[in-house]
Design a protein around this motif. Structure first.
Motif, PDB file in Angstrom:
ATOM      1  N   THR A  41       0.703  -1.134   0.079  1.00  0.00           N
ATOM      2  CA  THR A  41       0.134  -0.107   0.010  1.00  0.00           C
ATOM      3  C   THR A  41       0.924   1.316   0.027  1.00  0.00           C
ATOM      4  O   THR A  41       0.547   2.266  -0.619  1.00  0.00           O
ATOM      5  CB  THR A  41      -0.957   0.045   1.355  1.00  0.00           C
ATOM      6  N   LYS A  74       0.859   4.088  -2.812  1.00  0.00           N
ATOM      7  CA  LYS A  74       0.551   5.589  -2.757  1.00  0.00           C
ATOM      8  C   LYS A  74       1.783   6.318  -3.175  1.00  0.00           C
ATOM      9  O   LYS A  74       1.563   7.528  -3.635  1.00  0.00           O
ATOM     10  CB  LYS A  74       0.578   6.007  -0.985  1.00  0.00           C
ATOM     11  N   ALA A 122       1.382   9.221  -6.290  1.00  0.00           N
ATOM     12  CA  ALA A 122       1.387  10.600  -5.656  1.00  0.00           C
ATOM     13  C   ALA A 122       1.920  11.536  -6.958  1.00  0.00           C
ATOM     14  O   ALA A 122       2.786  11.083  -7.800  1.00  0.00           O
ATOM     15  CB  ALA A 122       2.606  10.630  -4.742  1.00  0.00           C
TER      16      ALA A 122
END
Length: 95
Positions: A41, A45, A49
């Motif tokens: 995870t 992310k 981004a």
């Protein structure tokens, strides 16, 4: 949610079903799974981004197109395309 007595009963049932020897192994595998999930995870992310000022502008290129030969799947009933003089092959009519 659950009270102390419900958790104790659930724990006793799990110990009876799995046995005391399997519990450390089960907890270890759960810990590994949790670490893997957490790292994946975090990687997702970081990947999604937006770029920062130090990374430079975002790429304006379109998607990458890969060309090549498409092979039919085994058992596919499609026939190869006809050549310049018509169909050829073992089932083609002979002149």
């Amino acid at each position: 949610m659950f009270g102390i007595s419900e958790i104790a009963i659930l724990l006793i049932v799990v110990i009876l079903l799995l046995g005391a020897k399997k519990l450390p192994e089960l907890a270890r595998s759960l810990g590994k799974s949790a670490r893997i999930l957490k790292s994946e995870t975090a990687a997702m992310k970081a990947e999604s981004a937006p770029p920062t000022a130090t990374e430079g502008p975002a790429s304006t290129e379109g998607p990458t197109v890969i060309t090549g030969i498409v092979h039919p799947a085994p058992g596919d009933a499609t026939r190869p395309p006809a050549g310049p003089s018509g169909p050829s092959g073992p089932d083609a009519p002979r002149a």
